[in-house]
Write an enzyme that holds these catalytic residues in place. Structure first.
Site, PDB file in Angstrom:
ATOM      1  N   CYS A  32       0.845  -1.199   0.000  1.00 16.59           N
ATOM      2  CA  CYS A  32       0.000   0.000   0.000  1.00 16.59           C
ATOM      3  C   CYS A  32       0.883   1.253   0.000  1.00 16.59           C
ATOM      4  O   CYS A  32       1.675   1.454   0.922  1.00 16.59           O
ATOM      5  CB  CYS A  32      -0.911   0.002   1.230  1.00 16.59           C
ATOM      6  SG  CYS A  32      -1.842   1.540   1.384  1.00 16.59           S
ATOM      7  N   CYS A  35       0.472   3.459   3.290  1.00 20.80           N
ATOM      8  CA  CYS A  35       0.936   3.024   4.611  1.00 20.80           C
ATOM      9  C   CYS A  35       2.283   3.690   4.909  1.00 20.80           C
ATOM     10  O   CYS A  35       3.034   4.022   3.991  1.00 20.80           O
ATOM     11  CB  CYS A  35       1.099   1.507   4.638  1.00 20.80           C
ATOM     12  SG  CYS A  35      -0.451   0.615   4.906  1.00 20.80           S
ATOM     13  N   HIS A  96      -3.803   0.517   8.151  1.00 20.71           N
ATOM     14  CA  HIS A  96      -4.304   0.220   6.809  1.00 20.71           C
ATOM     15  C   HIS A  96      -5.722  -0.337   6.817  1.00 20.71           C
ATOM     16  O   HIS A  96      -6.497  -0.110   5.882  1.00 20.71           O
ATOM     17  CB  HIS A  96      -3.362  -0.787   6.132  1.00 20.71           C
ATOM     18  CG  HIS A  96      -3.786  -1.188   4.761  1.00 20.71           C
ATOM     19  ND1 HIS A  96      -3.503  -0.438   3.638  1.00 20.71           N
ATOM     20  CD2 HIS A  96      -4.503  -2.265   4.312  1.00 20.71           C
ATOM     21  CE1 HIS A  96      -4.004  -1.027   2.564  1.00 20.71           C
ATOM     22  NE2 HIS A  96      -4.618  -2.141   2.952  1.00 20.71           N
ATOM     23  N   ASN A 136     -14.135   9.230  -1.199  1.00 19.43           N
ATOM     24  CA  ASN A 136     -14.695   8.117  -1.954  1.00 19.43           C
ATOM     25  C   ASN A 136     -14.310   6.857  -1.209  1.00 19.43           C
ATOM     26  O   ASN A 136     -13.127   6.602  -1.012  1.00 19.43           O
ATOM     27  CB  ASN A 136     -14.129   8.065  -3.376  1.00 19.43           C
ATOM     28  CG  ASN A 136     -14.485   9.296  -4.179  1.00 19.43           C
ATOM     29  OD1 ASN A 136     -15.546   9.885  -3.984  1.00 19.43           O
ATOM     30  ND2 ASN A 136     -13.611   9.690  -5.077  1.00 19.43           N
ATOM     31  N   HIS A 147      -6.422   1.995   1.834  1.00 21.31           N
ATOM     32  CA  HIS A 147      -6.012   2.668   3.073  1.00 21.31           C
ATOM     33  C   HIS A 147      -6.992   3.815   3.361  1.00 21.31           C
ATOM     34  O   HIS A 147      -7.335   4.575   2.454  1.00 21.31           O
ATOM     35  CB  HIS A 147      -4.591   3.221   2.917  1.00 21.31           C
ATOM     36  CG  HIS A 147      -3.955   3.598   4.200  1.00 21.31           C
ATOM     37  ND1 HIS A 147      -2.962   2.855   4.802  1.00 21.31           N
ATOM     38  CD2 HIS A 147      -4.186   4.644   5.026  1.00 21.31           C
ATOM     39  CE1 HIS A 147      -2.600   3.432   5.928  1.00 21.31           C
ATOM     40  NE2 HIS A 147      -3.328   4.527   6.092  1.00 21.31           N
ATOM     41  N   HIS A 149      -8.676   6.972   3.654  1.00 23.09           N
ATOM     42  CA  HIS A 149      -8.265   8.320   3.258  1.00 23.09           C
ATOM     43  C   HIS A 149      -9.407   9.059   2.588  1.00 23.09           C
ATOM     44  O   HIS A 149     -10.358   8.467   2.089  1.00 23.09           O
ATOM     45  CB  HIS A 149      -7.066   8.256   2.309  1.00 23.09           C
ATOM     46  CG  HIS A 149      -7.379   7.744   0.932  1.00 23.09           C
ATOM     47  ND1 HIS A 149      -7.604   6.409   0.656  1.00 23.09           N
ATOM     48  CD2 HIS A 149      -7.514   8.397  -0.255  1.00 23.09           C
ATOM     49  CE1 HIS A 149      -7.847   6.260  -0.623  1.00 23.09           C
ATOM     50  NE2 HIS A 149      -7.811   7.445  -1.217  1.00 23.09           N
ATOM     51  N   GLN A 151      -9.995  13.077   0.343  1.00 27.63           N
ATOM     52  CA  GLN A 151      -9.285  13.963  -0.577  1.00 27.63           C
ATOM     53  C   GLN A 151      -9.792  15.391  -0.420  1.00 27.63           C
ATOM     54  O   GLN A 151     -10.897  15.616   0.098  1.00 27.63           O
ATOM     55  CB  GLN A 151      -9.485  13.514  -2.025  1.00 27.63           C
ATOM     56  CG  GLN A 151      -8.979  12.111  -2.313  1.00 27.63           C
ATOM     57  CD  GLN A 151      -9.127  11.752  -3.781  1.00 27.63           C
ATOM     58  OE1 GLN A 151      -8.506  12.360  -4.645  1.00 27.63           O
ATOM     59  NE2 GLN A 151      -9.973  10.778  -4.058  1.00 27.63           N
TER      60      GLN A 151
END
Lengths: 334, 62
Positions: A32, A35, A96, A136, A147, A149, A151
């Site tokens: 990933c 990570c 993760h 998303n 992972h 997250h 935006q």
């Protein structure tokens, strides 16, 4: 290659970003790129592991602070402009396998503070007119990295869906001398059937006009335009109600529910938007377990959503899944 | 080049610390910690080799 191309039919900009075709696509968990870099391991985007939340500029941005000139020459009908802006990635955790729903409310509270900091800083950039915070989540949405997250896109213009909300809010205020979002909240609370939960500062509901089966809105009870307008107590209440919503979502089908989460705030172009109300909207794409709602001909071609469900019934489903939020007072007080 | 620019503010009963690093490809990365409390994943291990090494660092507490 990246540029903004004008669509004269709709009167809106489209970003081309061909370099994004090269971005990492669903790597195995051991590789990933989000990570923290492990000693002796392959280098990732995050060279350190000691953090609560990390924000960095997207390696494959649609918008850049110093964009290249457009690769194609525009015309009077088809203007082009550089893709000026900022694209940031917000890592919710070094872990993760977590999701925002599984993070403790204290971590969500930290995220709210980071969002506020990013809105404040990006809003001050001369070339930024709108700061758009979103997540998303899930492969069903097209996520390429698991992972946890979100935006942030800082646009050089107010994007069309936001501009439409702003214009509706302005027109409503001119007509009634009242705030549109406040009227929506009052209507939802008066009716009550679509309310999911409420705390001292926020209310969450499936709106009367929901386009998606589980489209859910979170709005502050006090009329504010942006995260930066919230008080400390309101930011904590925002974290609490986010936790309530996310846990209820995951309880729907006993899966980690995919969704799009977007924060709607006032534009950052220096004008006055007192009539516009900050709020959050969730768009989960599922209409049932393992059944996606597709954006087909009517939705995509006409912009006319057809919702196969009743907001009142879906709200009742979610309301039954509301659980109290437990703050760790020792951690929260630090 | 390393730069430090520190300031501090309090939000919601906690203190948010912000450390900004400029990577060698020109992008920035910002590490947010709260009251210095974090949960490192690689405790006790040697420092990692980042893909894009930091060339400038700015530390702020906001």
């Amino acid at each position: 290659m990246s540029e903004l191309r004008w669509n004269p039919l709709l009167g809106e900009w489209v970003a081309t970003a061909t370099h994004r075709q090269q971005r990492t696509f669903l790597p195995p968990a051991d590789f990933c790129p989000l990570c923290p870099t492990k000693p002796g391991g392959f280098p990732t985007e995050v060279p350190e592991s000691s953090y609560d939340i990390v924000v960095f500029e997207n390696r494959f941005p649609s918008l850049r602070p110093n964009p290249e000139p457009p690769a194609i020459e525009g015309t009077e009908l088809y203007p082009v402009r550089p893709s000026a802006g900022v694209c940031e990635v917000v890592l919710y955790s070094p872990n993760h396998t977590s999701t925002l729903a599984t993070e403790p409310v204290e971590q969500i509270h930290k995220l709210v503070q980071v969002w506020t900091d990013r809105f404040r800083e990006l809003s001050e950039l001369e070339f930024v007119d709108y700061v758009f915070i979103f997540e998303n989540k899930g492969e069903a949405i097209g996520v390429t990295l698991h992972h946890p997250h979100g935006q942030i896109y800082a646009y050089p213009f107010t994007p069309p869906r936001v501009a439409r909300q702003v214009e509706q809010s302005r027109a409503h205020y001119e007509k009634t001398n009242r705030y549109l979002l406040s009227d929506i909240i009052n209507e939802e609370r008066r009716d009550g059937r679509r309310i999911i939960a409420e705390n001292s500062s926020f209310v969450t509901y499936i709106p009367f006009f929901a386009r998606w089966p589980y489209e859910l809105h979170i709005a502050p009870l006090r009329h504010v335009q942006a995260l930066t307008d919230l008080t400390d107590a309101e930011r904590k209440d925002m974290a609490s109600i986010l936790k309530v919503v996310l846990v209820a979502f995951d309880g729907l089908f006993n899966i980690s529910l995919p969704y799009m989460m977007v924060l709607y705030q006032r534009p950052s172009d220096g004008k006055d938007y007192d009539y516009y109300g900050f709020h959050i909207e969730f768009f989960p794409p599922l209409r049932a377990a393992n059944r996606l709602k597709y954006l087909a001909g009517s939705e995509t071609g006409a912009g006319m959503f057809i919702n196969d469900t009743l907001a009142e019934e879906k709200a009742a489903e979610l309301r039954a899944l509301v659980k109290p939020v437990a703050w760790n007072t020792e951690r929260a007080g630090r | 080049m390393t730069q430090h620019d520190t300031k501090q503010a309090h939000h919601d009963g906690t203190t948010m610390h912000r450390r900004r690093i400029t990577l060698n490809d020109g992008r920035y990365i910002i590490f947010y910690t709260f009251d210095g409390a974090t949960a490192p994943l690689n405790t006790g291990e040697s420092a990692p080799q980042p893909e894009a090494k930091p060339v400038a660092e700015e530390e702020r507490r906001v």
